[in-house]
Design a protein around this motif. Structure first.
Motif, PDB file in Angstrom:
ATOM      1  N   MET A 152      -0.438  13.266  -7.336  1.00  0.00           N
ATOM      2  CA  MET A 152      -1.117  11.889  -7.071  1.00  0.00           C
ATOM      3  C   MET A 152      -1.535  11.122  -8.411  1.00  0.00           C
ATOM      4  SD  MET A 152      -2.763  10.172  -4.963  1.00  0.00           S
ATOM      5  CE  MET A 152      -4.238   9.096  -4.718  1.00  0.00           C
ATOM      6  N   MET A 153      -2.019  11.933  -9.256  1.00  0.00           N
ATOM      7  CA  MET A 153      -2.292  11.385 -10.553  1.00  0.00           C
ATOM      8  C   MET A 153      -0.930  10.415 -11.148  1.00  0.00           C
ATOM      9  SD  MET A 153      -4.544  10.698 -12.499  1.00  0.00           S
ATOM     10  CE  MET A 153      -5.389  10.482 -14.266  1.00  0.00           C
ATOM     11  N   LEU A 154       0.143  11.283 -11.005  1.00  0.00           N
ATOM     12  CA  LEU A 154       1.309  10.808 -11.511  1.00  0.00           C
ATOM     13  C   LEU A 154       1.779   9.263 -10.746  1.00  0.00           C
ATOM     14  CD1 LEU A 154       3.869  11.063 -13.444  1.00  0.00           C
ATOM     15  CD2 LEU A 154       4.870  12.131 -11.919  1.00  0.00           C
ATOM     16  N   ARG A 155       1.425   9.154  -9.530  1.00  0.00           N
ATOM     17  CA  ARG A 155       1.685   8.027  -8.817  1.00  0.00           C
ATOM     18  C   ARG A 155       0.779   6.981  -9.315  1.00  0.00           C
ATOM     19  NH1 ARG A 155       2.008   9.892  -2.533  1.00  0.00           N
ATOM     20  NH2 ARG A 155       3.858  10.994  -2.693  1.00  0.00           N
ATOM     21  N   LEU A 156      -0.520   7.160  -9.682  1.00  0.00           N
ATOM     22  CA  LEU A 156      -1.343   6.537 -10.278  1.00  0.00           C
ATOM     23  C   LEU A 156      -0.860   5.934 -11.499  1.00  0.00           C
ATOM     24  CD1 LEU A 156      -4.908   7.989  -9.235  1.00  0.00           C
ATOM     25  CD2 LEU A 156      -3.899   5.769  -8.300  1.00  0.00           C
ATOM     26  N   ILE A 157      -0.542   6.739 -12.431  1.00  0.00           N
ATOM     27  CA  ILE A 157      -0.006   6.305 -13.664  1.00  0.00           C
ATOM     28  C   ILE A 157       1.320   5.416 -13.525  1.00  0.00           C
ATOM     29  CG2 ILE A 157       1.059   7.166 -15.998  1.00  0.00           C
ATOM     30  CD1 ILE A 157      -0.963   9.644 -15.808  1.00  0.00           C
ATOM     31  N   PHE A 158       2.323   5.551 -12.647  1.00  0.00           N
ATOM     32  CA  PHE A 158       3.434   5.019 -12.429  1.00  0.00           C
ATOM     33  C   PHE A 158       3.117   3.599 -12.070  1.00  0.00           C
ATOM     34  CE2 PHE A 158       7.131   3.816 -10.000  1.00  0.00           C
ATOM     35  CZ  PHE A 158       7.964   3.816 -10.952  1.00  0.00           C
ATOM     36  N   GLY A 159       2.154   3.638 -11.075  1.00  0.00           N
ATOM     37  CA  GLY A 159       1.621   2.162 -10.622  1.00  0.00           C
ATOM     38  C   GLY A 159       1.168   1.295 -11.749  1.00  0.00           C
ATOM     39  N   ALA A 160       0.181   1.919 -12.625  1.00  0.00           N
ATOM     40  CA  ALA A 160      -0.377   1.157 -13.375  1.00  0.00           C
ATOM     41  C   ALA A 160       0.666   0.781 -14.467  1.00  0.00           C
ATOM     42  CB  ALA A 160      -1.483   2.190 -14.163  1.00  0.00           C
ATOM     43  N   VAL A 161       1.773   1.436 -14.956  1.00  0.00           N
ATOM     44  CA  VAL A 161       2.755   1.015 -15.840  1.00  0.00           C
ATOM     45  C   VAL A 161       3.405  -0.095 -15.141  1.00  0.00           C
ATOM     46  CG1 VAL A 161       4.765   1.463 -16.737  1.00  0.00           C
ATOM     47  CG2 VAL A 161       2.765   3.330 -17.060  1.00  0.00           C
ATOM     48  N   ILE A 162       3.778   0.151 -13.759  1.00  0.00           N
ATOM     49  CA  ILE A 162       4.635  -0.947 -13.252  1.00  0.00           C
ATOM     50  C   ILE A 162       3.944  -2.347 -13.271  1.00  0.00           C
ATOM     51  CG2 ILE A 162       5.644  -1.757 -11.287  1.00  0.00           C
ATOM     52  CD1 ILE A 162       7.326   0.308 -12.623  1.00  0.00           C
ATOM     53  N   GLY A 163       2.651  -2.218 -12.998  1.00  0.00           N
ATOM     54  CA  GLY A 163       1.533  -3.394 -12.746  1.00  0.00           C
ATOM     55  C   GLY A 163       1.693  -4.150 -14.277  1.00  0.00           C
ATOM     56  N   LEU A 164       1.601  -3.244 -15.067  1.00  0.00           N
ATOM     57  CA  LEU A 164       1.368  -3.759 -16.345  1.00  0.00           C
ATOM     58  C   LEU A 164       2.555  -4.430 -16.902  1.00  0.00           C
ATOM     59  CD1 LEU A 164      -0.571  -1.151 -18.621  1.00  0.00           C
ATOM     60  CD2 LEU A 164      -1.086  -3.625 -18.044  1.00  0.00           C
ATOM     61  N   LEU A 165       3.651  -3.854 -16.511  1.00  0.00           N
ATOM     62  CA  LEU A 165       5.076  -4.437 -16.953  1.00  0.00           C
ATOM     63  C   LEU A 165       5.124  -6.037 -16.159  1.00  0.00           C
ATOM     64  CD1 LEU A 165       7.350  -1.443 -16.728  1.00  0.00           C
ATOM     65  CD2 LEU A 165       6.628  -2.767 -18.649  1.00  0.00           C
ATOM     66  N   PHE A 166       4.524  -6.157 -14.793  1.00  0.00           N
ATOM     67  CA  PHE A 166       4.700  -7.396 -14.105  1.00  0.00           C
ATOM     68  C   PHE A 166       3.796  -8.316 -14.831  1.00  0.00           C
ATOM     69  CE2 PHE A 166       6.777  -4.907 -10.506  1.00  0.00           C
ATOM     70  CZ  PHE A 166       7.945  -5.494 -10.502  1.00  0.00           C
ATOM     71  N   ALA A 167       2.492  -7.814 -15.179  1.00  0.00           N
ATOM     72  CA  ALA A 167       1.667  -8.975 -15.617  1.00  0.00           C
ATOM     73  C   ALA A 167       1.994  -9.147 -17.176  1.00  0.00           C
ATOM     74  CB  ALA A 167       0.155  -8.041 -15.848  1.00  0.00           C
ATOM     75  N   TYR A 168       2.688  -8.232 -17.837  1.00  0.00           N
ATOM     76  CA  TYR A 168       2.971  -8.643 -19.420  1.00  0.00           C
ATOM     77  C   TYR A 168       4.419  -8.425 -19.512  1.00  0.00           C
ATOM     78  CZ  TYR A 168      -1.878  -8.752 -19.798  1.00  0.00           C
ATOM     79  OH  TYR A 168      -3.304  -9.071 -19.527  1.00  0.00           O
ATOM     80  N   PRO A 169       5.359  -9.092 -19.035  1.00  0.00           N
ATOM     81  CA  PRO A 169       6.894  -8.802 -19.174  1.00  0.00           C
ATOM     82  C   PRO A 169       7.277  -8.433 -20.749  1.00  0.00           C
ATOM     83  CG  PRO A 169       6.512 -10.670 -17.886  1.00  0.00           C
ATOM     84  CD  PRO A 169       5.225 -10.339 -18.647  1.00  0.00           C
ATOM     85  N   ALA A 170       6.645  -8.714 -21.856  1.00  0.00           N
ATOM     86  CA  ALA A 170       6.736  -8.631 -22.933  1.00  0.00           C
ATOM     87  C   ALA A 170       6.763  -6.980 -23.438  1.00  0.00           C
ATOM     88  CB  ALA A 170       6.172  -9.493 -23.952  1.00  0.00           C
ATOM     89  N   LEU A 171       5.917  -6.233 -22.442  1.00  0.00           N
ATOM     90  CA  LEU A 171       5.750  -4.905 -22.728  1.00  0.00           C
ATOM     91  C   LEU A 171       6.687  -4.080 -22.417  1.00  0.00           C
ATOM     92  CD1 LEU A 171       2.025  -4.256 -21.483  1.00  0.00           C
ATOM     93  CD2 LEU A 171       2.934  -4.007 -23.594  1.00  0.00           C
ATOM     94  N   LEU A 172       7.803  -4.613 -21.706  1.00  0.00           N
ATOM     95  CA  LEU A 172       9.095  -3.911 -21.386  1.00  0.00           C
ATOM     96  C   LEU A 172       9.904  -3.161 -22.353  1.00  0.00           C
ATOM     97  CD1 LEU A 172      10.936  -2.769 -19.057  1.00  0.00           C
ATOM     98  CD2 LEU A 172      11.919  -5.045 -19.324  1.00  0.00           C
ATOM     99  N   ALA A 173       9.828  -4.044 -23.655  1.00  0.00           N
ATOM    100  CA  ALA A 173      10.679  -3.794 -24.680  1.00  0.00           C
ATOM    101  C   ALA A 173       9.992  -2.518 -25.380  1.00  0.00           C
ATOM    102  CB  ALA A 173      10.758  -4.874 -25.827  1.00  0.00           C
ATOM    103  N   VAL A 174       8.489  -2.499 -25.355  1.00  0.00           N
ATOM    104  CA  VAL A 174       7.637  -1.517 -26.033  1.00  0.00           C
ATOM    105  C   VAL A 174       8.074  -0.220 -25.104  1.00  0.00           C
ATOM    106  CG1 VAL A 174       5.277  -0.831 -26.499  1.00  0.00           C
ATOM    107  CG2 VAL A 174       5.908  -3.194 -26.933  1.00  0.00           C
TER     108      VAL A 174
END
Length: 59
Positions: free
Chosen positions: A1-23
């Motif tokens: 469950m926690m891994l899904r939350l972390i994965f969702g947060a990362v995907i959400g951040l990548l959509f919100a800030y595409p420049a984070l993809l390189a990082v």
């Protein structure tokens, strides 16, 4: 469950800030290139399964 939350947060951040993809890709590449980190992650993932198996053998 926690891994899904972390994965969702990362995907959400990548959509919100595409420049984070390189990082994120740089961090993933760094982590993957370290065999000790990979071994530790596999051990953490496998430990509950190993202990269950050993308990069944010992019972």
């Amino acid at each position: 469950m926690m891994l899904r939350l972390i994965f969702g947060a990362v995907i959400g951040l990548l959509f919100a800030y595409p420049a984070l993809l390189a990082v994120v890709l740089a961090v993933i590449a760094t982590v993957i290139s370290q065999p000790a980190i990979i071994a530790a992650a596999i051990a953490i993932w496998a430990w509950p399964r190993i202990t269950r198996t050993v308990r069944r053998w010992a019972a």
